[in-house]
Motif scaffolding. Sequence first.
Motif, PDB file in Angstrom:
ATOM      1  N   THR A  37       0.827  -1.210   0.000  1.00 32.47           N
ATOM      2  CA  THR A  37       0.000   0.000   0.000  1.00 32.47           C
ATOM      3  C   THR A  37       0.860   1.258   0.000  1.00 32.47           C
ATOM      4  O   THR A  37       0.612   2.203  -0.760  1.00 32.47           O
ATOM      5  CB  THR A  37      -0.923   0.005   1.233  1.00 32.47           C
ATOM      6  OG1 THR A  37      -1.737  -1.171   1.223  1.00 32.47           O
ATOM      7  CG2 THR A  37      -1.806   1.238   1.239  1.00 32.47           C
ATOM      8  N   LEU A  38       1.885   1.266   0.844  1.00 29.06           N
ATOM      9  CA  LEU A  38       2.767   2.426   0.901  1.00 29.06           C
ATOM     10  C   LEU A  38       3.515   2.616  -0.410  1.00 29.06           C
ATOM     11  O   LEU A  38       3.647   3.741  -0.910  1.00 29.06           O
ATOM     12  CB  LEU A  38       3.755   2.273   2.054  1.00 29.06           C
ATOM     13  CG  LEU A  38       3.162   2.291   3.465  1.00 29.06           C
ATOM     14  CD1 LEU A  38       4.258   2.063   4.494  1.00 29.06           C
ATOM     15  CD2 LEU A  38       2.452   3.602   3.740  1.00 29.06           C
ATOM     16  N   MET A  39       4.006   1.524  -0.979  1.00 23.65           N
ATOM     17  CA  MET A  39       4.722   1.616  -2.246  1.00 23.65           C
ATOM     18  C   MET A  39       3.808   2.152  -3.336  1.00 23.65           C
ATOM     19  O   MET A  39       4.238   2.944  -4.194  1.00 23.65           O
ATOM     20  CB  MET A  39       5.276   0.240  -2.635  1.00 23.65           C
ATOM     21  CG  MET A  39       6.246   0.282  -3.799  1.00 23.65           C
ATOM     22  SD  MET A  39       7.741   1.231  -3.358  1.00 23.65           S
ATOM     23  CE  MET A  39       8.897   0.699  -4.614  1.00 23.65           C
ATOM     24  N   THR A  40       2.553   1.760  -3.307  1.00 24.82           N
ATOM     25  CA  THR A  40       1.588   2.267  -4.288  1.00 24.82           C
ATOM     26  C   THR A  40       1.448   3.771  -4.175  1.00 24.82           C
ATOM     27  O   THR A  40       1.434   4.488  -5.192  1.00 24.82           O
ATOM     28  CB  THR A  40       0.219   1.593  -4.075  1.00 24.82           C
ATOM     29  OG1 THR A  40       0.350   0.182  -4.222  1.00 24.82           O
ATOM     30  CG2 THR A  40      -0.798   2.118  -5.074  1.00 24.82           C
ATOM     31  N   ILE A  41       1.358   4.277  -2.953  1.00 23.00           N
ATOM     32  CA  ILE A  41       1.221   5.724  -2.762  1.00 23.00           C
ATOM     33  C   ILE A  41       2.450   6.461  -3.289  1.00 23.00           C
ATOM     34  O   ILE A  41       2.334   7.487  -3.979  1.00 23.00           O
ATOM     35  CB  ILE A  41       0.991   6.040  -1.273  1.00 23.00           C
ATOM     36  CG1 ILE A  41      -0.349   5.461  -0.815  1.00 23.00           C
ATOM     37  CG2 ILE A  41       1.042   7.547  -1.022  1.00 23.00           C
ATOM     38  CD1 ILE A  41      -0.586   5.568   0.675  1.00 23.00           C
ATOM     39  N   PHE A  42       3.625   5.935  -2.989  1.00 21.91           N
ATOM     40  CA  PHE A  42       4.854   6.591  -3.454  1.00 21.91           C
ATOM     41  C   PHE A  42       4.944   6.566  -4.978  1.00 21.91           C
ATOM     42  O   PHE A  42       5.336   7.560  -5.610  1.00 21.91           O
ATOM     43  CB  PHE A  42       6.071   5.914  -2.835  1.00 21.91           C
ATOM     44  CG  PHE A  42       6.159   6.052  -1.347  1.00 21.91           C
ATOM     45  CD1 PHE A  42       5.891   7.271  -0.727  1.00 21.91           C
ATOM     46  CD2 PHE A  42       6.505   4.976  -0.538  1.00 21.91           C
ATOM     47  CE1 PHE A  42       5.969   7.405   0.659  1.00 21.91           C
ATOM     48  CE2 PHE A  42       6.584   5.094   0.838  1.00 21.91           C
ATOM     49  CZ  PHE A  42       6.305   6.311   1.435  1.00 21.91           C
ATOM     50  N   LEU A  43       4.594   5.454  -5.588  1.00 18.80           N
ATOM     51  CA  LEU A  43       4.652   5.357  -7.045  1.00 18.80           C
ATOM     52  C   LEU A  43       3.631   6.282  -7.700  1.00 18.80           C
ATOM     53  O   LEU A  43       3.920   6.910  -8.730  1.00 18.80           O
ATOM     54  CB  LEU A  43       4.416   3.908  -7.488  1.00 18.80           C
ATOM     55  CG  LEU A  43       5.535   2.916  -7.137  1.00 18.80           C
ATOM     56  CD1 LEU A  43       5.102   1.490  -7.454  1.00 18.80           C
ATOM     57  CD2 LEU A  43       6.821   3.250  -7.893  1.00 18.80           C
ATOM     58  N   LEU A  44       2.448   6.375  -7.121  1.00 19.18           N
ATOM     59  CA  LEU A  44       1.436   7.279  -7.670  1.00 19.18           C
ATOM     60  C   LEU A  44       1.884   8.732  -7.542  1.00 19.18           C
ATOM     61  O   LEU A  44       1.614   9.555  -8.424  1.00 19.18           O
ATOM     62  CB  LEU A  44       0.102   7.071  -6.959  1.00 19.18           C
ATOM     63  CG  LEU A  44      -0.596   5.722  -7.199  1.00 19.18           C
ATOM     64  CD1 LEU A  44      -1.905   5.648  -6.429  1.00 19.18           C
ATOM     65  CD2 LEU A  44      -0.845   5.488  -8.689  1.00 19.18           C
ATOM     66  N   SER A  45       2.584   9.045  -6.466  1.00 16.90           N
ATOM     67  CA  SER A  45       3.102  10.401  -6.309  1.00 16.90           C
ATOM     68  C   SER A  45       4.177  10.696  -7.347  1.00 16.90           C
ATOM     69  O   SER A  45       4.210  11.790  -7.935  1.00 16.90           O
ATOM     70  CB  SER A  45       3.664  10.583  -4.893  1.00 16.90           C
ATOM     71  OG  SER A  45       4.139  11.897  -4.698  1.00 16.90           O
ATOM     72  N   LEU A  46       5.071   9.735  -7.583  1.00 19.71           N
ATOM     73  CA  LEU A  46       6.088   9.926  -8.625  1.00 19.71           C
ATOM     74  C   LEU A  46       5.438  10.108  -9.990  1.00 19.71           C
ATOM     75  O   LEU A  46       5.940  10.858 -10.840  1.00 19.71           O
ATOM     76  CB  LEU A  46       7.036   8.723  -8.651  1.00 19.71           C
ATOM     77  CG  LEU A  46       8.022   8.608  -7.486  1.00 19.71           C
ATOM     78  CD1 LEU A  46       8.763   7.280  -7.533  1.00 19.71           C
ATOM     79  CD2 LEU A  46       9.022   9.758  -7.496  1.00 19.71           C
ATOM     80  N   GLY A  47       4.319   9.417 -10.215  1.00 17.73           N
ATOM     81  CA  GLY A  47       3.614   9.548 -11.491  1.00 17.73           C
ATOM     82  C   GLY A  47       2.772  10.796 -11.597  1.00 17.73           C
ATOM     83  O   GLY A  47       2.279  11.119 -12.683  1.00 17.73           O
ATOM     84  N   GLY A  48       2.558  11.499 -10.486  1.00 15.79           N
ATOM     85  CA  GLY A  48       1.796  12.740 -10.524  1.00 15.79           C
ATOM     86  C   GLY A  48       0.303  12.552 -10.384  1.00 15.79           C
ATOM     87  O   GLY A  48      -0.482  13.329 -10.944  1.00 15.79           O
ATOM     88  N   PHE A  49      -0.113  11.548  -9.632  1.00 17.50           N
ATOM     89  CA  PHE A  49      -1.542  11.314  -9.416  1.00 17.50           C
ATOM     90  C   PHE A  49      -2.025  12.126  -8.221  1.00 17.50           C
ATOM     91  O   PHE A  49      -1.348  12.195  -7.195  1.00 17.50           O
ATOM     92  CB  PHE A  49      -1.801   9.827  -9.131  1.00 17.50           C
ATOM     93  CG  PHE A  49      -1.813   8.963 -10.359  1.00 17.50           C
ATOM     94  CD1 PHE A  49      -3.002   8.627 -10.982  1.00 17.50           C
ATOM     95  CD2 PHE A  49      -0.633   8.480 -10.898  1.00 17.50           C
ATOM     96  CE1 PHE A  49      -3.020   7.816 -12.106  1.00 17.50           C
ATOM     97  CE2 PHE A  49      -0.622   7.677 -12.012  1.00 17.50           C
ATOM     98  CZ  PHE A  49      -1.827   7.341 -12.631  1.00 17.50           C
ATOM     99  N   PRO A  50      -3.224  12.715  -8.312  1.00 18.55           N
ATOM    100  CA  PRO A  50      -3.809  13.337  -7.120  1.00 18.55           C
ATOM    101  C   PRO A  50      -4.354  12.256  -6.203  1.00 18.55           C
ATOM    102  O   PRO A  50      -4.683  11.163  -6.681  1.00 18.55           O
ATOM    103  CB  PRO A  50      -4.953  14.184  -7.714  1.00 18.55           C
ATOM    104  CG  PRO A  50      -5.291  13.530  -9.014  1.00 18.55           C
ATOM    105  CD  PRO A  50      -4.014  12.922  -9.524  1.00 18.55           C
TER     106      PRO A  50
END
Length: 479
Positions: free
Chosen positions: A370-383
């Motif tokens: 779950t945490l890795m998903t949040i970090f990856l989405l942030s790197l991708g620029g997801f709100p």
Amino acid sequence: MFSASFDAVIPVLCLAMAGLAVMLAESFRLKNESMPLGGLAIIGLLGSGAASVFLWDRNATSFGVVTADNFALFVNLVLVAVGILTVFFTSQTAARDRLPAGEFYALMLFSMVGMMLMVQASDLLLMFLALETMSIAVYVLTGLRRDQIASSEAAFKYFLLGAFASSFFLYGIAFIYGLTGSTSLDRVGSVIAAQSMSGNPMILLAVGLLIVGFGFKIAAVPFHMWSPDAYEGAPAVVTGFMSTGVKAAAIAGFARVFLTALEPMINEWAPVVWTIAAATMIVGTVLGVAQTSLKRMLAYSSIAHGGYLLAGLVAGNDVGKAAILYYLAAYALTNLGAFGIIALLGSRERANDDLRDYAGLWYSHPGLATLMTIFLLSLGGFPPTAGFIAKWYVFSAAVGAGYYGLAIIGVLSSVVSVFFYLRIVVMMYMSERDARPLPAPIGTIALAALAISVVGVLYLGILPTQLIDLAQASVATIF
């Protein structure tokens, strides 16, 4: 006449004293004796952060070449956060990976001395010395796992290319001194403006040489060749540290030089940096898609993010300058969190940094997935993550300055990068589990580091106004 005040160097002195304390403690430590070396590093980092807060709005200057304006102090606080999170992650992985803890913490602190001096320097010669202080320590950190050939090879490549790039930077300083008679940023800027030197071929050559030096540290195209090998060969905690700390110091130094001393020549250097920024975003994204190693993929991701930062530099307006600071904070929290998970999932026998190693992570470690998903989405620029606000802020600055093409390239490259971030997410949740051994239980300190990272990423994505206002106030005191 030099100022007798030492106020501006207190944040740096705190780190230097902590580094010396770690070295002394390590030298007296008996074999197999446990010492709180990480605790000494944390004390130095907290002292540096407290000094930076104390100096806020004071514009202190020491020795005429070290300036503690709000711009530098903002970056100092980002670097302090990077250092603390790095120590937290290292507390669990150092013994497992057989890293010499004393050497690691001392080198990390001394490299941060160089980073802070680079950010606070108001003289090109001091900036060069700070650059080398930072670089030499990071070269050694990259090859700290002496039992691994890949680590030694990465350090050697990094050192050779870094020395080559440093020579370009020093030649650029020499040309500027020869033309203006000074290495002080204020004096250089006033001479260039007063004598209308912007069309002088020699000053253009000097500016080009400085771009090469800064471009290497930022891992901008075409000076990025060292980055994937160094990121892959270094221990994961070192990779996270240098991908955030080195980049923050380099881009801040780049902005200080080019938006103050070389601001009268913005019409000459902006098209060059525009081209480098566009190429960096494109190359980092396209090559990142083809990677099968997560560390190499994040290396190319880091290259692309360097391009986004350069877009704010090219814009040159107030929004662009503040966007650089906000982006540095958001990127530091996100990238350190991602590399922290990579470090925690590794083992002494294998790094577990291939994409296939993350297959079925949701089933074995749902919290880390779950945490890795949040970090990856942030790197991708997801709100609603910090990465989304950071990219929106930078692209808004480019549009506001009339660089529509650069903003379009940035948006398109960001869209393409979503593919390799989501590929990992799909693998974690939708692939079958493999038979890899599970890592050791994650300690409280490492969990605290992950919690700080993810809370920061979400907070800055949902409530960014406070940090944006702070970034805008910070640049108003220097540019």
